[in-house]
Motif scaffolding. Structure first.
Motif, PDB file in Angstrom:
ATOM      1  N   SER A 246       0.834  -1.205   0.000  1.00  0.00           N
ATOM      2  CA  SER A 246       0.000   0.000   0.000  1.00  0.00           C
ATOM      3  C   SER A 246       0.866   1.250   0.000  1.00  0.00           C
ATOM      4  O   SER A 246       0.531   2.251  -0.649  1.00  0.00           O
ATOM      5  N   ILE A 247       1.986   1.210   0.730  1.00  0.00           N
ATOM      6  CA  ILE A 247       2.917   2.342   0.726  1.00  0.00           C
ATOM      7  C   ILE A 247       3.503   2.526  -0.673  1.00  0.00           C
ATOM      8  O   ILE A 247       3.626   3.655  -1.171  1.00  0.00           O
ATOM      9  N   LYS A 248       3.854   1.435  -1.297  1.00  0.00           N
ATOM     10  CA  LYS A 248       4.422   1.481  -2.646  1.00  0.00           C
ATOM     11  C   LYS A 248       3.431   2.090  -3.630  1.00  0.00           C
ATOM     12  O   LYS A 248       3.791   2.949  -4.452  1.00  0.00           O
ATOM     13  N   GLN A 249       2.172   1.658  -3.560  1.00  0.00           N
ATOM     14  CA  GLN A 249       1.151   2.178  -4.476  1.00  0.00           C
ATOM     15  C   GLN A 249       0.913   3.668  -4.247  1.00  0.00           C
ATOM     16  O   GLN A 249       0.778   4.437  -5.206  1.00  0.00           O
ATOM     17  N   ARG A 250       0.859   4.078  -2.995  1.00  0.00           N
ATOM     18  CA  ARG A 250       0.655   5.500  -2.692  1.00  0.00           C
ATOM     19  C   ARG A 250       1.830   6.341  -3.166  1.00  0.00           C
ATOM     20  O   ARG A 250       1.664   7.479  -3.635  1.00  0.00           O
ATOM     21  N   TYR A 251       3.046   5.797  -3.064  1.00  0.00           N
ATOM     22  CA  TYR A 251       4.243   6.526  -3.513  1.00  0.00           C
ATOM     23  C   TYR A 251       4.168   6.794  -5.023  1.00  0.00           C
ATOM     24  O   TYR A 251       4.356   7.933  -5.471  1.00  0.00           O
ATOM     25  N   TYR A 252       3.888   5.748  -5.789  1.00  0.00           N
ATOM     26  CA  TYR A 252       3.865   5.922  -7.246  1.00  0.00           C
ATOM     27  C   TYR A 252       2.649   6.726  -7.701  1.00  0.00           C
ATOM     28  O   TYR A 252       2.705   7.411  -8.725  1.00  0.00           O
ATOM     29  N   THR A 253       1.565   6.659  -6.944  1.00  0.00           N
ATOM     30  CA  THR A 253       0.412   7.518  -7.246  1.00  0.00           C
ATOM     31  C   THR A 253       0.783   8.984  -7.064  1.00  0.00           C
ATOM     32  O   THR A 253       0.446   9.843  -7.891  1.00  0.00           O
ATOM     33  N   ALA A 254       1.496   9.274  -5.959  1.00  0.00           N
ATOM     34  CA  ALA A 254       1.924  10.648  -5.693  1.00  0.00           C
ATOM     35  C   ALA A 254       2.913  11.134  -6.736  1.00  0.00           C
ATOM     36  O   ALA A 254       2.859  12.284  -7.175  1.00  0.00           O
ATOM     37  N   MET A 255       3.827  10.258  -7.163  1.00  0.00           N
ATOM     38  CA  MET A 255       4.817  10.642  -8.172  1.00  0.00           C
ATOM     39  C   MET A 255       4.155  10.913  -9.516  1.00  0.00           C
ATOM     40  O   MET A 255       4.548  11.832 -10.231  1.00  0.00           O
ATOM     41  N   ALA A 257       1.045  11.928  -9.947  1.00  0.00           N
ATOM     42  CA  ALA A 257       0.302  13.189  -9.818  1.00  0.00           C
ATOM     43  C   ALA A 257       1.246  14.379  -9.898  1.00  0.00           C
ATOM     44  O   ALA A 257       0.932  15.406 -10.511  1.00  0.00           O
ATOM     45  N   ARG A 258       2.415  14.248  -9.287  1.00  0.00           N
ATOM     46  CA  ARG A 258       3.399  15.335  -9.333  1.00  0.00           C
ATOM     47  C   ARG A 258       3.869  15.577 -10.756  1.00  0.00           C
ATOM     48  O   ARG A 258       4.060  16.716 -11.181  1.00  0.00           O
ATOM     49  N   LYS A 259       4.050  14.492 -11.505  1.00  0.00           N
ATOM     50  CA  LYS A 259       4.530  14.627 -12.881  1.00  0.00           C
ATOM     51  C   LYS A 259       3.514  15.345 -13.762  1.00  0.00           C
ATOM     52  O   LYS A 259       3.861  16.123 -14.646  1.00  0.00           O
ATOM     53  N   LYS A 260       2.222  15.082 -13.525  1.00  0.00           N
ATOM     54  CA  LYS A 260       1.172  15.735 -14.315  1.00  0.00           C
ATOM     55  C   LYS A 260       1.135  17.235 -14.061  1.00  0.00           C
ATOM     56  O   LYS A 260       0.829  18.029 -14.946  1.00  0.00           O
ATOM     57  N   LYS A 261       1.433  17.641 -12.833  1.00  0.00           N
ATOM     58  CA  LYS A 261       1.366  19.051 -12.467  1.00  0.00           C
ATOM     59  C   LYS A 261       2.573  19.839 -12.952  1.00  0.00           C
ATOM     60  O   LYS A 261       2.515  21.055 -13.058  1.00  0.00           O
ATOM     61  N   GLU A 262       3.679  19.158 -13.244  1.00  0.00           N
ATOM     62  CA  GLU A 262       4.882  19.872 -13.663  1.00  0.00           C
ATOM     63  C   GLU A 262       4.683  20.453 -15.050  1.00  0.00           C
ATOM     64  O   GLU A 262       4.294  19.748 -15.987  1.00  0.00           O
ATOM     65  N   PRO A 263       4.949  21.747 -15.243  1.00  0.00           N
ATOM     66  CA  PRO A 263       4.789  22.373 -16.573  1.00  0.00           C
ATOM     67  C   PRO A 263       5.840  21.861 -17.546  1.00  0.00           C
ATOM     68  O   PRO A 263       6.963  21.540 -17.155  1.00  0.00           O
ATOM     69  N   VAL A 264       5.412  21.752 -18.787  1.00  0.00           N
ATOM     70  CA  VAL A 264       6.347  21.320 -19.827  1.00  0.00           C
ATOM     71  C   VAL A 264       7.213  22.509 -20.238  1.00  0.00           C
ATOM     72  O   VAL A 264       6.709  23.540 -20.680  1.00  0.00           O
ATOM     73  N   LYS A 265       8.506  22.344 -20.080  1.00  0.00           N
ATOM     74  CA  LYS A 265       9.429  23.440 -20.388  1.00  0.00           C
ATOM     75  C   LYS A 265       9.817  23.422 -21.852  1.00  0.00           C
ATOM     76  O   LYS A 265      10.127  22.382 -22.417  1.00  0.00           O
ATOM     77  N   SER A 266       9.771  24.579 -22.465  1.00  0.00           N
ATOM     78  CA  SER A 266      10.183  24.708 -23.857  1.00  0.00           C
ATOM     79  C   SER A 266      11.698  24.719 -23.930  1.00  0.00           C
ATOM     80  O   SER A 266      12.385  25.225 -23.042  1.00  0.00           O
ATOM     81  N   SER A 267      12.207  24.164 -25.016  1.00  0.00           N
ATOM     82  CA  SER A 267      13.659  24.163 -25.201  1.00  0.00           C
ATOM     83  C   SER A 267      14.201  25.558 -25.484  1.00  0.00           C
ATOM     84  O   SER A 267      15.399  25.803 -25.409  1.00  0.00           O
ATOM     85  N   TYR A 268      13.269  26.510 -25.821  1.00  0.00           N
ATOM     86  CA  TYR A 268      13.692  27.882 -26.113  1.00  0.00           C
ATOM     87  C   TYR A 268      13.600  28.783 -24.878  1.00  0.00           C
ATOM     88  O   TYR A 268      13.953  29.962 -24.952  1.00  0.00           O
ATOM     89  N   GLU A 269      13.100  28.228 -23.769  1.00  0.00           N
ATOM     90  CA  GLU A 269      12.876  29.057 -22.587  1.00  0.00           C
ATOM     91  C   GLU A 269      14.207  29.632 -22.079  1.00  0.00           C
ATOM     92  O   GLU A 269      15.202  28.902 -21.905  1.00  0.00           O
TER      93      GLU A 269
END
Length: 282
Positions: A246-255, A257-269
């Motif tokens: 259950s700890i393992k599943q919650r960890y990867y669920t959190a990871m 969710a975090r990845k979805k929230k991270e903005p996609v950075k442009s290579s020109y930024e």
């Protein structure tokens, strides 16, 4: 070569070299001469390959490795030994996996190998243990304790050695175990180099799980080891069992969710107009 076509068959009293190579194939065998034939007797119990069931034959393997997962091992030293000894994982690959240099992996493997050698010596030391019972520099209580906890004798066997009651041996060994246990516990506090546990609440959030796993990983534990440790601590805090899965599943669920929230950075930024033009040329 065929015995039927051998010109010396009528005078044969023992197996010839050619026949010995064929029937023996490296296995020591006895034989008995009769008037018209020779019967072979293996020295040890053997089973013909034709007598083995098909499902057992499928289990045969000529691989030079013994598959053994080290994912659930709590200590890095144990994982290193299993991966290098059984799975033939190169030192350099293990160093990269655990983010240490090659010498640290070699040292961990050597220490694990030495500990296993000591364990094998202890398992093979019952004869030495019997000799301990006749050495006068140890007290009788110490002899009882060593014979049981070091050399693997049962308390009944020790009682028979010293011609005393089994209950006396049990009392003495128990008292000595508590005595030595207390001494070793005090020494362990002085030599404590264990993993430092990050703060944890009984209402563990997914964010806390991620932070705890990262903290354990930085100290040399694998993620699976971190999941086990977190589950054990949470079980103690809540008073009920928490599965590491259950700890393992919650960890990867959190990871995730975090990845979805991270903005996609442009290579020109952050680049100037001139730098962007230069990049587009390629």
């Amino acid at each position: 070569m065929d015995c039927n076509s051998c010109q010396d068959r009528s005078e044969c009293k023992t197996l010839c070299k050619d026949i010995s190579k064929k029937v023996g194939a490296g296995i020591r065998m006895m034989h008995r001469k009769f008037d018209d034939h020779i019967v072979l007797f293996p020295l040890y119990n053997q089973v013909r390959f034709s007598e083995i069931a098909d499902h057992r034959v499928d289990e045969f393997s000529d691989a030079d490795t013994v598959p053994w997962s080290s994912g659930d091992c709590r200590l890095r030293k144990t994982s290193v030994f299993i991966e290098h000894f059984f799975n033939k994982t190169p030192i350099s690959e293990l160093a990269e996996r655990f983010k240490v240099d090659d010498e640290a992996i070699k040292s961990a493997y050597k220490n694990a190998r030495n500990q296993i050698s000591k364990l094998i010596e202890a398992l093979d030391a019952r004869k030495t243990g019997a000799q301990i019972s006749r050495i006068e520099r140890f007290t009788k209580d110490q002899k009882y304790f060593m014979l049981v906890h070091v050399f693997g004798f049962s308390m009944k066997e020790v009682a028979e050695m010293f011609s005393c009651d089994h209950g006396i041996v049990e009392l003495v060994v128990g008292r000595m175990a508590r005595k030595y246990g207390k001494l070793f516990a005090e020494q362990a506090k002085k030599d404590d180099t264990t993993i430092t546990d990050p703060p944890m609440s009984d209402k563990l959030t997914n964010a806390e799980i991620v932070r705890s796993v990262d903290a354990y990983f930085q100290q040399g534990l694998s993620k699976n080891q971190a999941f086990i440790r977190i589950a054990e601590r949470l079980s103690a805090l809540q008073g009920r069992h928490t599965a590491e899965l259950s700890i393992k599943q919650r960890y990867y669920t959190a990871m995730a969710a975090r990845k979805k929230k991270e903005p996609v950075k442009s290579s020109y930024e952050g680049k100037t107009l001139q730098e962007i033009k230069e990049m587009r040329k390629f």
